[in-house]
Design a protein around this motif. Sequence first.
Motif, mmCIF file in Angstrom:
data_model
loop_
_atom_site.group_PDB
_atom_site.id
_atom_site.type_symbol
_atom_site.label_atom_id
_atom_site.label_comp_id
_atom_site.label_asym_id
_atom_site.label_seq_id
_atom_site.Cartn_x
_atom_site.Cartn_y
_atom_site.Cartn_z
ATOM 1 N N ASN A 1 0.826 -1.206 0.000
ATOM 2 C CA ASN A 1 0.000 0.000 0.000
ATOM 3 C C ASN A 1 0.863 1.261 0.000
ATOM 4 O O ASN A 1 0.566 2.224 -0.701
ATOM 5 C CB ASN A 1 -0.932 0.010 1.211
ATOM 6 C CG ASN A 1 -2.076 -0.953 1.072
ATOM 7 O OD1 ASN A 1 -2.474 -1.310 -0.023
ATOM 8 N ND2 ASN A 1 -2.615 -1.393 2.190
ATOM 9 N N VAL A 2 1.934 1.234 0.794
ATOM 10 C CA VAL A 2 2.836 2.387 0.849
ATOM 11 C C VAL A 2 3.508 2.580 -0.499
ATOM 12 O O VAL A 2 3.609 3.707 -1.003
ATOM 13 C CB VAL A 2 3.888 2.205 1.969
ATOM 14 C CG1 VAL A 2 4.962 3.272 1.887
ATOM 15 C CG2 VAL A 2 3.217 2.231 3.332
ATOM 16 N N LEU A 3 3.953 1.485 -1.114
ATOM 17 C CA LEU A 3 4.616 1.568 -2.417
ATOM 18 C C LEU A 3 3.660 2.111 -3.475
ATOM 19 O O LEU A 3 4.021 2.999 -4.249
ATOM 20 C CB LEU A 3 5.136 0.191 -2.837
ATOM 21 C CG LEU A 3 5.835 0.113 -4.190
ATOM 22 C CD1 LEU A 3 7.064 1.004 -4.209
ATOM 23 C CD2 LEU A 3 6.222 -1.320 -4.497
ATOM 24 N N VAL A 4 2.445 1.609 -3.502
ATOM 25 C CA VAL A 4 1.454 2.093 -4.470
ATOM 26 C C VAL A 4 1.166 3.571 -4.235
ATOM 27 O O VAL A 4 1.113 4.367 -5.180
ATOM 28 C CB VAL A 4 0.157 1.254 -4.398
ATOM 29 C CG1 VAL A 4 -0.957 1.913 -5.190
ATOM 30 C CG2 VAL A 4 0.416 -0.151 -4.914
ATOM 31 N N GLY B 1 1.638 9.068 -6.021
ATOM 32 C CA GLY B 1 2.028 10.448 -5.685
ATOM 33 C C GLY B 1 3.123 10.970 -6.597
ATOM 34 O O GLY B 1 3.085 12.117 -7.062
ATOM 35 N N ALA B 2 4.111 10.125 -6.870
ATOM 36 C CA ALA B 2 5.205 10.534 -7.751
ATOM 37 C C ALA B 2 4.685 10.801 -9.157
ATOM 38 O O ALA B 2 5.070 11.793 -9.792
ATOM 39 C CB ALA B 2 6.285 9.448 -7.781
ATOM 40 N N ALA B 3 3.815 9.924 -9.649
ATOM 41 C CA ALA B 3 3.252 10.118 -10.990
ATOM 42 C C ALA B 3 2.444 11.404 -11.056
ATOM 43 O O ALA B 3 2.539 12.166 -12.029
ATOM 44 C CB ALA B 3 2.387 8.921 -11.371
ATOM 45 N N ALA B 4 1.657 11.666 -10.026
ATOM 46 C CA ALA B 4 0.854 12.895 -10.005
ATOM 47 C C ALA B 4 1.763 14.122 -9.970
ATOM 48 O O ALA B 4 1.503 15.123 -10.655
ATOM 49 C CB ALA B 4 -0.085 12.879 -8.800
ATOM 50 N N GLY B 5 2.828 14.047 -9.189
ATOM 51 C CA GLY B 5 3.765 15.167 -9.113
ATOM 52 C C GLY B 5 4.453 15.433 -10.432
ATOM 53 O O GLY B 5 4.577 16.588 -10.864
ATOM 54 N N VAL B 6 4.904 14.377 -11.084
ATOM 55 C CA VAL B 6 5.554 14.530 -12.385
ATOM 56 C C VAL B 6 4.571 15.100 -13.401
ATOM 57 O O VAL B 6 4.898 16.034 -14.139
ATOM 58 C CB VAL B 6 6.124 13.174 -12.875
ATOM 59 C CG1 VAL B 6 6.545 13.252 -14.329
ATOM 60 C CG2 VAL B 6 7.304 12.758 -12.002
#
Length: 89
Positions: A6-9, A14-19
Amino acid sequence: MSKTANVLVGFLVGAAAGVATGVLVAPDKGAKTRKKLKKKAEKMTDEVTTNLKEKVDYLEDKLKDLKKDAEEAIHNVKDATIKKEEKAA
């Protein structure tokens, strides 16, 4: 799903949204922005795929070790049982 998964997902989303947000607010033309998004998505996909392959390989190795240990334990129990039966006879 495990807590780690869950943490990894969550991290990946979050990283994808930030990028995506960073690329979308950049002052580039649409075609250039789409090209950047595609490159970033491909890079992230490659990283995730590599990470998952490493985890699968690790888990397969651990499973093999566990199977070997279980087989040894079964063999030891069988040997002990045979010896006990021979003493009783």
